[in-house]
Design a protein around this motif. Structure first.
Motif, PDB file in Angstrom:
ATOM      1  N   GLY A  93     -18.490  10.132   7.896  1.00  0.00           N
ATOM      2  CA  GLY A  93     -17.607  11.255   7.600  1.00  0.00           C
ATOM      3  C   GLY A  93     -16.148  10.857   7.558  1.00  0.00           C
ATOM      4  N   SER A  94     -15.298  11.879   7.398  1.00  0.00           N
ATOM      5  CA  SER A  94     -13.855  11.663   7.253  1.00  0.00           C
ATOM      6  C   SER A  94     -13.079  12.590   8.172  1.00  0.00           C
ATOM      7  CB  SER A  94     -13.416  11.925   5.808  1.00  0.00           C
ATOM      8  OG  SER A  94     -14.045  11.045   4.907  1.00  0.00           O
ATOM      9  N   LEU A  95     -11.903  12.142   8.543  1.00  0.00           N
ATOM     10  CA  LEU A  95     -10.946  12.958   9.266  1.00  0.00           C
ATOM     11  C   LEU A  95      -9.548  12.594   8.774  1.00  0.00           C
ATOM     12  CD1 LEU A  95     -12.053  12.850  13.040  1.00  0.00           C
ATOM     13  CD2 LEU A  95     -12.036  14.852  11.562  1.00  0.00           C
ATOM     14  N   ARG A  96      -8.637  13.556   8.871  1.00  0.00           N
ATOM     15  CA  ARG A  96      -7.237  13.296   8.541  1.00  0.00           C
ATOM     16  C   ARG A  96      -6.382  13.639   9.751  1.00  0.00           C
ATOM     17  NH1 ARG A  96      -2.910  16.392   4.741  1.00  0.00           N
ATOM     18  NH2 ARG A  96      -1.810  14.560   3.899  1.00  0.00           N
ATOM     19  N   LEU A  97      -5.701  12.656  10.264  1.00  0.00           N
ATOM     20  CA  LEU A  97      -4.812  12.865  11.393  1.00  0.00           C
ATOM     21  C   LEU A  97      -3.383  13.059  10.910  1.00  0.00           C
ATOM     22  CD1 LEU A  97      -6.059  10.066  13.840  1.00  0.00           C
ATOM     23  CD2 LEU A  97      -6.939  12.391  13.534  1.00  0.00           C
ATOM     24  N   SER A  98      -2.644  13.869  11.643  1.00  0.00           N
ATOM     25  CA  SER A  98      -1.229  14.085  11.363  1.00  0.00           C
ATOM     26  C   SER A  98      -0.418  13.780  12.609  1.00  0.00           C
ATOM     27  CB  SER A  98      -0.973  15.534  10.944  1.00  0.00           C
ATOM     28  OG  SER A  98      -1.671  15.872   9.779  1.00  0.00           O
ATOM     29  N   CYS A  99       0.798  13.323  12.391  1.00  0.00           N
ATOM     30  CA  CYS A  99       1.728  13.074  13.491  1.00  0.00           C
ATOM     31  C   CYS A  99       3.088  13.570  13.040  1.00  0.00           C
ATOM     32  CB  CYS A  99       1.780  11.591  13.826  1.00  0.00           C
ATOM     33  SG  CYS A  99       3.139  11.111  14.915  1.00  0.00           S
ATOM     34  N   ALA A 100       3.580  14.604  13.695  1.00  0.00           N
ATOM     35  CA  ALA A 100       4.849  15.208  13.316  1.00  0.00           C
ATOM     36  C   ALA A 100       5.914  14.932  14.366  1.00  0.00           C
ATOM     37  CB  ALA A 100       4.669  16.716  13.137  1.00  0.00           C
ATOM     38  N   ALA A 101       7.094  14.595  13.902  1.00  0.00           N
ATOM     39  CA  ALA A 101       8.226  14.394  14.805  1.00  0.00           C
ATOM     40  C   ALA A 101       8.897  15.737  15.069  1.00  0.00           C
ATOM     41  CB  ALA A 101       9.221  13.416  14.202  1.00  0.00           C
ATOM     42  N   SER A 102       9.118  16.014  16.329  1.00  0.00           N
ATOM     43  CA  SER A 102       9.792  17.247  16.735  1.00  0.00           C
ATOM     44  C   SER A 102      11.095  16.895  17.440  1.00  0.00           C
ATOM     45  CB  SER A 102       8.889  18.036  17.696  1.00  0.00           C
ATOM     46  OG  SER A 102       9.567  19.151  18.241  1.00  0.00           O
ATOM     47  N   GLY A 103      12.179  17.528  17.000  1.00  0.00           N
ATOM     48  CA  GLY A 103      13.466  17.245  17.615  1.00  0.00           C
ATOM     49  C   GLY A 103      14.136  16.004  17.068  1.00  0.00           C
ATOM     50  N   GLY A 104      13.512  15.371  16.105  1.00  0.00           N
ATOM     51  CA  GLY A 104      14.075  14.162  15.525  1.00  0.00           C
ATOM     52  C   GLY A 104      13.614  14.008  14.095  1.00  0.00           C
ATOM     53  N   THR A 105      14.256  13.135  13.371  1.00  0.00           N
ATOM     54  CA  THR A 105      13.917  12.927  11.970  1.00  0.00           C
ATOM     55  C   THR A 105      13.711  11.448  11.667  1.00  0.00           C
ATOM     56  OG1 THR A 105      16.259  12.795  11.369  1.00  0.00           O
ATOM     57  CG2 THR A 105      15.213  14.969  11.246  1.00  0.00           C
ATOM     58  N   PHE A 106      12.963  11.207  10.604  1.00  0.00           N
ATOM     59  CA  PHE A 106      12.784   9.832  10.149  1.00  0.00           C
ATOM     60  C   PHE A 106      14.099   9.321   9.554  1.00  0.00           C
ATOM     61  CE2 PHE A 106       8.730  10.568  11.304  1.00  0.00           C
ATOM     62  CZ  PHE A 106       7.688  10.567  10.384  1.00  0.00           C
ATOM     63  N   THR A 107      14.310   8.032   9.664  1.00  0.00           N
ATOM     64  CA  THR A 107      15.392   7.385   8.936  1.00  0.00           C
ATOM     65  C   THR A 107      14.776   6.400   7.956  1.00  0.00           C
ATOM     66  OG1 THR A 107      15.662   5.440  10.352  1.00  0.00           O
ATOM     67  CG2 THR A 107      16.697   7.486  11.106  1.00  0.00           C
ATOM     68  N   THR A 108      15.603   5.792   7.129  1.00  0.00           N
ATOM     69  CA  THR A 108      15.069   4.802   6.191  1.00  0.00           C
ATOM     70  C   THR A 108      14.545   3.577   6.924  1.00  0.00           C
ATOM     71  OG1 THR A 108      17.301   3.924   5.898  1.00  0.00           O
ATOM     72  CG2 THR A 108      16.529   5.540   4.290  1.00  0.00           C
ATOM     73  N   ASP A 109      14.972   3.395   8.159  1.00  0.00           N
ATOM     74  CA  ASP A 109      14.514   2.265   8.961  1.00  0.00           C
ATOM     75  C   ASP A 109      13.346   2.613   9.882  1.00  0.00           C
ATOM     76  OD1 ASP A 109      17.960   1.305   9.353  1.00  0.00           O
ATOM     77  OD2 ASP A 109      16.485   0.554   7.926  1.00  0.00           O
ATOM     78  N   THR A 110      12.886   3.843   9.805  1.00  0.00           N
ATOM     79  CA  THR A 110      11.794   4.254  10.682  1.00  0.00           C
ATOM     80  C   THR A 110      10.482   3.644  10.218  1.00  0.00           C
ATOM     81  OG1 THR A 110      12.838   6.351  11.281  1.00  0.00           O
ATOM     82  CG2 THR A 110      10.459   6.187  11.594  1.00  0.00           C
ATOM     83  N   ILE A 111       9.852   2.899  11.080  1.00  0.00           N
ATOM     84  CA  ILE A 111       8.512   2.388  10.846  1.00  0.00           C
ATOM     85  C   ILE A 111       7.576   3.219  11.710  1.00  0.00           C
ATOM     86  CG2 ILE A 111       6.950   0.430  11.035  1.00  0.00           C
ATOM     87  CD1 ILE A 111       9.413  -1.393  10.754  1.00  0.00           C
ATOM     88  N   MET A 112       6.605   3.816  11.069  1.00  0.00           N
ATOM     89  CA  MET A 112       5.619   4.618  11.785  1.00  0.00           C
ATOM     90  C   MET A 112       4.307   3.854  11.834  1.00  0.00           C
ATOM     91  SD  MET A 112       7.141   7.403  12.658  1.00  0.00           S
ATOM     92  CE  MET A 112       5.670   8.255  13.261  1.00  0.00           C
ATOM     93  N   ASP A 113       3.651   3.896  12.961  1.00  0.00           N
ATOM     94  CA  ASP A 113       2.336   3.278  13.021  1.00  0.00           C
ATOM     95  C   ASP A 113       1.367   4.130  13.826  1.00  0.00           C
ATOM     96  OD1 ASP A 113       4.310   1.151  14.738  1.00  0.00           O
ATOM     97  OD2 ASP A 113       2.711   2.130  15.880  1.00  0.00           O
ATOM     98  N   TRP A 114       0.110   3.913  13.519  1.00  0.00           N
ATOM     99  CA  TRP A 114      -0.990   4.530  14.243  1.00  0.00           C
ATOM    100  C   TRP A 114      -1.651   3.451  15.105  1.00  0.00           C
ATOM    101  CZ3 TRP A 114      -2.232   9.580  14.640  1.00  0.00           C
ATOM    102  CH2 TRP A 114      -1.713  10.453  13.686  1.00  0.00           C
ATOM    103  N   TYR A 115      -2.008   3.822  16.303  1.00  0.00           N
ATOM    104  CA  TYR A 115      -2.743   2.928  17.181  1.00  0.00           C
ATOM    105  C   TYR A 115      -3.960   3.675  17.690  1.00  0.00           C
ATOM    106  CZ  TYR A 115      -0.619   5.694  20.914  1.00  0.00           C
ATOM    107  OH  TYR A 115      -0.235   6.731  21.731  1.00  0.00           O
ATOM    108  N   ARG A 116      -4.872   2.944  18.260  1.00  0.00           N
ATOM    109  CA  ARG A 116      -6.012   3.589  18.896  1.00  0.00           C
ATOM    110  C   ARG A 116      -6.414   2.801  20.130  1.00  0.00           C
ATOM    111  NH1 ARG A 116     -10.861   2.322  14.526  1.00  0.00           N
ATOM    112  NH2 ARG A 116     -11.086   0.098  14.983  1.00  0.00           N
ATOM    113  N   GLN A 117      -7.032   3.518  21.034  1.00  0.00           N
ATOM    114  CA  GLN A 117      -7.553   2.888  22.236  1.00  0.00           C
ATOM    115  C   GLN A 117      -8.972   3.355  22.445  1.00  0.00           C
ATOM    116  OE1 GLN A 117      -5.068   3.030  25.722  1.00  0.00           O
ATOM    117  NE2 GLN A 117      -6.189   1.296  26.588  1.00  0.00           N
ATOM    118  N   ALA A 118      -9.906   2.420  22.292  1.00  0.00           N
ATOM    119  CA  ALA A 118     -11.314   2.724  22.507  1.00  0.00           C
ATOM    120  C   ALA A 118     -11.631   2.574  23.997  1.00  0.00           C
ATOM    121  CB  ALA A 118     -12.177   1.778  21.679  1.00  0.00           C
ATOM    122  N   PRO A 119     -12.684   3.246  24.445  1.00  0.00           N
ATOM    123  CA  PRO A 119     -13.061   3.148  25.864  1.00  0.00           C
ATOM    124  C   PRO A 119     -13.269   1.702  26.293  1.00  0.00           C
ATOM    125  CG  PRO A 119     -14.291   4.886  24.787  1.00  0.00           C
ATOM    126  CD  PRO A 119     -13.549   4.172  23.701  1.00  0.00           C
TER     127      PRO A 119
END
Length: 123
Positions: free
Chosen positions: A16-42
């Motif tokens: 199956g499929s899922l779509r995750l979202s990550c929203a910044a609150s109280g701050g904004t992206f800049t042109t230098d902002t690098i966003m990444d996703w991480y995960r931690q399995a048990p």
């Protein structure tokens, strides 16, 4: 206060499929902002699985390459992770990270982390 808030996790069957979202609150992206996703399995260490630069360049861990897609909407200060062909070994807590976010005209927050969202893939 700058925060990253993830959403979209849940329980899904293998394949199956899922779509995750990550929203910044109280701050904004800049042109230098690098966003990444991480995960931690048990019982495992946290691993970075996808990253995207301000110009849209992407990088993926071998374990998710070809199945996951990272994207960002700078106008919404949001990054997404589209996860397809999910496997049971993709189970874990998924979170996002920003190397820098701007708050106001002059304040930069470095290394912001979200709380994470649980993804469970059943076989």
């Amino acid at each position: 206060q700058v925060q990253l808030v993830e959403s979209g996790g849940g329980l899904v069957q293998a394949g199956g499929s899922l779509r995750l979202s990550c929203a910044a609150s109280g701050g904004t992206f800049t042109t230098d902002t690098i966003m990444d996703w991480y995960r931690q399995a048990p019982g495992k260490q946290r691993e970075m699985i996808a990253a995207i630069t301000g110009s849209g360049n992407t990088n993926y861990a071998d374990s998710v390459k070809g199945r996951f897609t990272i994207s960002r909407d700078n106008a919404k200060n949001t990054v997404y992770l589209q996860m397809n062909s999910l496997k049971p070994e993709d189970t874990g807590v998924y979170g996002c990270h920003a190397n820098r976010l701007r708050a106001g005209s002059t304040t930069i927050y470095f290394d912001s982390w979200g709380q994470g969202t649980q993804v469970t893939v059943s076989s």
